[in-house]
Design a protein around this motif. Sequence first.
Motif, PDB file in Angstrom:
ATOM      1  N   TRP B  78       0.873  -1.163  -0.060  1.00 13.61           N
ATOM      2  CA  TRP B  78      -0.118  -0.156   0.084  1.00 13.61           C
ATOM      3  C   TRP B  78       0.830   1.243   0.107  1.00 13.61           C
ATOM      4  CZ3 TRP B  78      -3.991   2.598  -1.216  1.00 13.61           C
ATOM      5  CH2 TRP B  78      -4.320   3.810   0.035  1.00 13.61           C
ATOM      6  N   ASP B  79       0.705   2.139  -0.794  1.00 16.14           N
ATOM      7  CA  ASP B  79       1.501   3.449  -1.297  1.00 16.14           C
ATOM      8  C   ASP B  79       0.740   4.506  -0.829  1.00 16.14           C
ATOM      9  OD1 ASP B  79       3.205   5.581  -1.796  1.00 16.14           O
ATOM     10  OD2 ASP B  79       3.538   4.810  -3.791  1.00 16.14           O
ATOM     11  N   ALA B  80       0.718   4.880   0.492  1.00 16.90           N
ATOM     12  CA  ALA B  80      -0.359   5.947   0.900  1.00 16.90           C
ATOM     13  C   ALA B  80      -0.270   7.243   0.267  1.00 16.90           C
ATOM     14  CB  ALA B  80      -0.153   5.965   2.551  1.00 16.90           C
ATOM     15  N   PRO B  81       1.065   7.752   0.187  1.00 17.00           N
ATOM     16  CA  PRO B  81       0.980   9.269  -0.599  1.00 17.00           C
ATOM     17  C   PRO B  81       0.264   9.024  -2.102  1.00 17.00           C
ATOM     18  CG  PRO B  81       3.414   8.827   0.473  1.00 17.00           C
ATOM     19  CD  PRO B  81       2.379   7.558   0.419  1.00 17.00           C
ATOM     20  N   ARG B  82       0.631   8.032  -2.988  1.00 18.76           N
ATOM     21  CA  ARG B  82       0.164   8.025  -4.203  1.00 18.76           C
ATOM     22  C   ARG B  82      -1.276   7.180  -4.295  1.00 18.76           C
ATOM     23  NH1 ARG B  82       3.547   4.552  -6.775  1.00 18.76           N
ATOM     24  NH2 ARG B  82       2.614   5.007  -8.602  1.00 18.76           N
ATOM     25  N   GLN B  83      -1.606   6.660  -2.940  1.00 18.72           N
ATOM     26  CA  GLN B  83      -2.891   5.943  -2.850  1.00 18.72           C
ATOM     27  C   GLN B  83      -3.235   4.940  -3.949  1.00 18.72           C
ATOM     28  OE1 GLN B  83      -6.632   7.531  -1.331  1.00 18.72           O
ATOM     29  NE2 GLN B  83      -4.877   7.598   0.042  1.00 18.72           N
ATOM     30  N   VAL B  84      -2.085   4.055  -3.851  1.00 17.75           N
ATOM     31  CA  VAL B  84      -2.052   2.861  -4.768  1.00 17.75           C
ATOM     32  C   VAL B  84      -1.873   1.701  -3.910  1.00 17.75           C
ATOM     33  CG1 VAL B  84      -0.546   1.730  -6.651  1.00 17.75           C
ATOM     34  CG2 VAL B  84      -0.817   4.255  -6.595  1.00 17.75           C
ATOM     35  N   LEU B  99      -6.495   5.760  -7.717  1.00 18.48           N
ATOM     36  CA  LEU B  99      -7.405   6.633  -7.938  1.00 18.48           C
ATOM     37  C   LEU B  99      -6.950   7.600  -9.010  1.00 18.48           C
ATOM     38  CD1 LEU B  99      -9.809   8.078  -6.530  1.00 18.48           C
ATOM     39  CD2 LEU B  99      -8.599   9.303  -5.319  1.00 18.48           C
ATOM     40  N   LEU B 100      -8.020   7.578  -9.898  1.00 18.83           N
ATOM     41  CA  LEU B 100      -7.603   8.184 -11.458  1.00 18.83           C
ATOM     42  C   LEU B 100      -8.897   9.058 -11.731  1.00 18.83           C
ATOM     43  CD1 LEU B 100      -5.056   8.219 -13.353  1.00 18.83           C
ATOM     44  CD2 LEU B 100      -6.480   6.754 -14.746  1.00 18.83           C
ATOM     45  N   GLN B 101      -8.672  10.457 -11.522  1.00 18.17           N
ATOM     46  CA  GLN B 101      -9.877  11.284 -12.026  1.00 18.17           C
ATOM     47  C   GLN B 101     -11.129  10.889 -11.498  1.00 18.17           C
ATOM     48  OE1 GLN B 101      -9.508  11.002 -16.313  1.00 18.17           O
ATOM     49  NE2 GLN B 101      -7.745  12.384 -16.492  1.00 18.17           N
ATOM     50  N   GLY B 102     -11.021  10.883 -10.137  1.00 16.91           N
ATOM     51  CA  GLY B 102     -12.418  10.500  -9.572  1.00 16.91           C
ATOM     52  C   GLY B 102     -12.893   9.085  -9.491  1.00 16.91           C
ATOM     53  N   ARG B 103     -12.286   8.240 -10.122  1.00 16.14           N
ATOM     54  CA  ARG B 103     -12.591   6.833 -10.217  1.00 16.14           C
ATOM     55  C   ARG B 103     -11.272   5.728  -9.592  1.00 16.14           C
ATOM     56  NH1 ARG B 103     -16.642   5.731 -13.998  1.00 16.14           N
ATOM     57  NH2 ARG B 103     -17.496   7.660 -14.830  1.00 16.14           N
ATOM     58  N   LEU B 126     -13.520   9.878  -3.158  1.00 18.20           N
ATOM     59  CA  LEU B 126     -13.230   8.566  -2.200  1.00 18.20           C
ATOM     60  C   LEU B 126     -11.989   8.557  -1.752  1.00 18.20           C
ATOM     61  CD1 LEU B 126     -15.021   5.946  -1.183  1.00 18.20           C
ATOM     62  CD2 LEU B 126     -14.030   4.853  -3.119  1.00 18.20           C
ATOM     63  N   GLN B 127     -11.582   8.216  -0.509  1.00 19.15           N
ATOM     64  CA  GLN B 127     -10.112   7.928  -0.273  1.00 19.15           C
ATOM     65  C   GLN B 127     -10.017   6.594   0.317  1.00 19.15           C
ATOM     66  OE1 GLN B 127      -9.469  11.123   2.323  1.00 19.15           O
ATOM     67  NE2 GLN B 127      -9.160  12.653   0.870  1.00 19.15           N
ATOM     68  N   CYS B 128      -8.707   6.236   0.271  1.00 16.35           N
ATOM     69  CA  CYS B 128      -8.546   4.995   1.083  1.00 16.35           C
ATOM     70  C   CYS B 128      -7.631   4.915   1.990  1.00 16.35           C
ATOM     71  CB  CYS B 128      -7.992   4.217  -0.249  1.00 16.35           C
ATOM     72  SG  CYS B 128      -7.698   2.238   0.122  1.00 16.35           S
TER      73      CYS B 128
END
Lengths: 128, 180
Positions: B78-84, B99-103, B126-128
Amino acid sequence: MIFELVVSSVLLATLLVTISQVLVLLHRQTRLADRRFVAQQVLENLMEEFSGRLWNELSTAAILELTLPEEAQAKLPRVALGGEVVDETDPTAAKRISLRLTWQDFPGADQEPLVLTTWVFRKPDTTP
Amino acid sequence: MIHRPLYLHKLARPGTSLVEMLVIISISTVITGVVIVAMAAMFRYDRNTSQHVAMRGELGRLAATVRNDLHQAISCQWDAPRQVLKILQPLEQSIEYRLLQGRWVRTATRGDAAAVTTAYGLFDSLQCECETSGARLNEIVRIRFHTNSADATEESSRANPPLDCRVVAIVGRDHLLLHQ
């Protein structure tokens, strides 16, 4: 003129009451659906953790020791968790785990039950 | 002098005065205004509810897919800063959520050859969050998807209730079919 005024007022009152009731009903249904969604997620997560335990730790008594997450207690009024673990032998040694979540949507309403059931199977070489 | 016939005198009714007309017109205006406002509120509520239900459904689908992917995984990062969220699976297959353009986009890749992409949309904010930065086989991963409710006002929260969904999954559970 008084007659028209009275008829208009009655029509207006009827319309407003109807619309407000529809809005309240829609809001309530949305809230109930939200609660059911939360309950489903909570139950799935609890089942994931519980069914991942060792074979010997799967028992009805262990279910009663499970604690509900804070989000469930915050979003589901009068929530309670129950369930059972049943040993099965046909076709192979297994345990049937049922988790049951109940909550009360509003005072006086029936308890809403949500039940999730899964089976876990034992390795053949594991001693019971 | 013109004399009206007797039957016309009997049928004659007093006409509507200007004041009565004005009163009726003003009442009609008030009723129409109230109805328009109420209908607008209903349509707005219907739109918000539809959007909320659709987002909730998408969120449930996203949560189920993440859990299934983790069940088939051998590790995840889990890459928190990049949300990946990157999930490694057997046979050099990897799955990435970002997360890419709201999706939230799920990209499945096998080696360098092919990629299958699925988008889970309708999320504005939406955040993760993931409790751990990584997990290996047989470890538990806890992920939380939520809309950012900290910035929301009370009115906007009432119109669009915040979404919150937690996913608990055991990494590689499908590889451990039988209990020990």
